[in-house]
Design a protein around this motif. Sequence first.
Motif, PDB file in Angstrom:
ATOM      1  N   UNK A  49       3.523  -0.606  -5.595  1.00 26.35           N
ATOM      2  CA  UNK A  49       3.333  -2.182  -5.813  1.00 26.35           C
ATOM      3  C   UNK A  49       2.091  -2.217  -5.170  1.00 26.35           C
ATOM      4  N   UNK A  50       1.034  -3.062  -5.300  1.00 29.62           N
ATOM      5  CA  UNK A  50       0.008  -3.393  -4.849  1.00 29.62           C
ATOM      6  C   UNK A  50       0.142  -4.808  -4.361  1.00 29.62           C
ATOM      7  N   UNK A  51      -0.053  -5.103  -2.896  1.00 34.67           N
ATOM      8  CA  UNK A  51       0.150  -6.320  -2.430  1.00 34.67           C
ATOM      9  C   UNK A  51      -1.084  -7.340  -3.168  1.00 34.67           C
ATOM     10  N   UNK A  52      -0.257  -8.507  -3.543  1.00 36.49           N
ATOM     11  CA  UNK A  52      -1.354  -9.490  -4.079  1.00 36.49           C
ATOM     12  C   UNK A  52      -2.668  -9.839  -3.612  1.00 36.49           C
ATOM     13  N   UNK A  53      -2.827  -9.537  -2.320  1.00 37.10           N
ATOM     14  CA  UNK A  53      -4.399  -9.759  -1.753  1.00 37.10           C
ATOM     15  C   UNK A  53      -4.959  -8.443  -1.966  1.00 37.10           C
ATOM     16  N   UNK A  54      -4.582  -7.463  -2.404  1.00 38.12           N
ATOM     17  CA  UNK A  54      -5.037  -6.260  -2.633  1.00 38.12           C
ATOM     18  C   UNK A  54      -5.155  -5.364  -1.474  1.00 38.12           C
ATOM     19  N   UNK A  55      -4.968  -5.662  -0.393  1.00 37.20           N
ATOM     20  CA  UNK A  55      -5.183  -5.075   1.109  1.00 37.20           C
ATOM     21  C   UNK A  55      -4.500  -3.743   0.943  1.00 37.20           C
ATOM     22  N   UNK A  56      -3.323  -3.431   0.388  1.00 42.83           N
ATOM     23  CA  UNK A  56      -2.640  -2.277   0.500  1.00 42.83           C
ATOM     24  C   UNK A  56      -1.501  -2.090  -0.654  1.00 42.83           C
ATOM     25  N   UNK A  57      -1.219  -0.721  -0.870  1.00 39.53           N
ATOM     26  CA  UNK A  57      -0.202  -0.421  -1.813  1.00 39.53           C
ATOM     27  C   UNK A  57       1.020   0.319  -1.388  1.00 39.53           C
ATOM     28  N   UNK A  58       2.195  -0.249  -1.502  1.00 38.25           N
ATOM     29  CA  UNK A  58       3.374   0.223  -0.934  1.00 38.25           C
ATOM     30  C   UNK A  58       4.345   0.813  -2.028  1.00 38.25           C
ATOM     31  N   UNK A  59       5.347   1.495  -1.686  1.00 41.37           N
ATOM     32  CA  UNK A  59       6.397   1.856  -2.819  1.00 41.37           C
ATOM     33  C   UNK A  59       6.918   0.666  -3.316  1.00 41.37           C
ATOM     34  N   UNK A  60       7.348   0.937  -4.607  1.00 45.45           N
ATOM     35  CA  UNK A  60       8.077  -0.455  -5.216  1.00 45.45           C
ATOM     36  C   UNK A  60       9.240  -0.444  -4.721  1.00 45.45           C
ATOM     37  N   UNK A  61      10.242   0.669  -3.955  1.00 46.50           N
ATOM     38  CA  UNK A  61      11.391   0.263  -3.445  1.00 46.50           C
ATOM     39  C   UNK A  61      11.054  -0.496  -2.143  1.00 46.50           C
ATOM     40  N   UNK A  62      10.083  -0.780  -1.542  1.00 45.91           N
ATOM     41  CA  UNK A  62       9.884  -1.330  -0.417  1.00 45.91           C
ATOM     42  C   UNK A  62       9.670  -3.018  -0.536  1.00 45.91           C
ATOM     43  N   UNK A  63       9.873  -3.455  -2.014  1.00 45.97           N
ATOM     44  CA  UNK A  63       9.837  -4.805  -2.385  1.00 45.97           C
ATOM     45  C   UNK A  63      11.225  -5.348  -2.026  1.00 45.97           C
ATOM     46  N   UNK A  64      11.153  -6.553  -1.233  1.00 42.47           N
ATOM     47  CA  UNK A  64      12.200  -7.265  -0.774  1.00 42.47           C
ATOM     48  C   UNK A  64      13.410  -6.466  -0.031  1.00 42.47           C
ATOM     49  N   UNK A  65      12.867  -5.533   0.550  1.00 48.90           N
ATOM     50  CA  UNK A  65      13.601  -4.737   1.543  1.00 48.90           C
ATOM     51  C   UNK A  65      13.942  -5.174   3.120  1.00 48.90           C
ATOM     52  N   UNK A  66      13.522  -6.608   3.133  1.00 44.90           N
ATOM     53  CA  UNK A  66      13.794  -7.258   4.497  1.00 44.90           C
ATOM     54  C   UNK A  66      12.865  -6.540   5.598  1.00 44.90           C
TER      55      UNK A  66
END
Length: 505
Positions: A45-62
């Motif tokens: 998943x790429x942050x909406x502001x384009x600053x970085x990319x994280x694993x999709x599993x990190x979405x809504x992981x608190x």
Amino acid sequence: MLLKLLVFLVPAAFASDPTQRQLKPVKGVPHSRLHLYQPSTTDTFRCIDGSQTILYSQLNDDYCDCQDGSDEPGTSACGNAFFYCSNVGHKGNFIPTNRVNDKLCDCCDGSDEYDSGVTCPNICDELGRAARVEREKVANVARKGFQKRQEMAKEGQTLRDSKLKDVEPLRQERATLEPERSRLEQDKKSAEEAEKKLQDEHRNQWEVIRNEKKKLRAAEWFEQLDLDKSGKIDREELRQNLFLDDDNDGFVNEDEVKAYLTIDEADLEHFQSSMYDRLKSAKNRHLEEARIKEEDERERARALENAPDDDDLLAEEDRHEGEAAEPINSEDEDDKMPEYPQEVKDAQEKAREARRLFDEVNEKTGDLDAKIREAEDFANSDYGEDYSWAALKDKCFDRNVQQYTYQFCPFGQNTQKDTGAYSGTSLGSFKNWSGPEGNKYSKMHFGDGQQCWNGPKRSTDITIECGEENELVEVTEPAKCEYLFTFRTPLACSDPDKEVVHDEF
């Protein structure tokens, strides 16, 4: 082979289009943004502001990974993120994610408390019904107002067309009158010059005669004041005249004499040029004061006597009235210029008639100029895109607030006055439309009103709202000498049946 390739590519093309494939739901994200939250081919998943990319599993992981908080739309991990309430049956809205699972129900569907242990009732249908009733109520007002606005727009356009239509005939009439006006102006000028010339001649002749008489009277008085017949008047001789006794102490002192005789001795020429008029005024003033004093004494004497018969009293009053009617100094009659001779009177009458004829035509041309200016100003003024505001030109609307009456006059001047008073204080005259871009006609600004004591000139900002009638509904003064009016009018109503309501933002 080509057919097999096309069969393979077409589904792939549809699968890459978010509008053509099934989007995976993500908590806290509206449907319009779901395509931004779909897993990539690398399951990232790429942050909406384009600053970085994280694993999709990190979405809504608190845990907040993105600086803009876009990876935690459904938890309270990021302080700068927002949670979307779907609120089916009502209107969707965003809330700050720090309200998610805080044991308080913020979304009418309760979706913000999915993991707090709190059960929130779904009241969206109830709120939606109430909102729809209110929207329909507002829409009905707007619908009726819009209908009136269309009528007022026709009225404004008719008024504009009428004024513009009249401009050219007015100009032609003005052009026709101008030669006559110029001729009559020249006639007036010539008649007034002739009048003035004859008046001046008469006045000059009279002044020559008056000055000669004045010299003779001054010479006679000089002879009387020149006690030793030396041909000069000194201070001792002048001191013998009690009318110079300004302080009324019974004799004339040195200072009282010096006020009229500034040199040691005065010959006839000096007396005539520098002393005669002032001495004459002093003598007349003295005689008037003596007359008033004598009358006062007679009044007091009558009051002390026994009441006389009515006939005697009337006779006494008539006698004193006769005395008072006598002029103090008959020489004043010579200071009145004699009546103009017939020749001057004829010139005066001719000048009066020339002025009357010119004034008539000049007034007509002035009226035509005013009408032409009014029509041109009207055509160049901004009365809205459909000219509907022209229907309110020269109209005013009042509102009473406590002891004051406030008056709003579109395109004119706003005032504040004591209730029942005739005049008031200016709160500014119309300057411009001041609404934001895209909604210019939602506000008006009035400036250059009456100066405040130790403050600025008064000003007014008008907020314009849709309403069935023209009405000044609110008046406030949020800052010293700065006023806010709210004005409801059909002219602010648009067609509600053409408006689009968006539930997501």
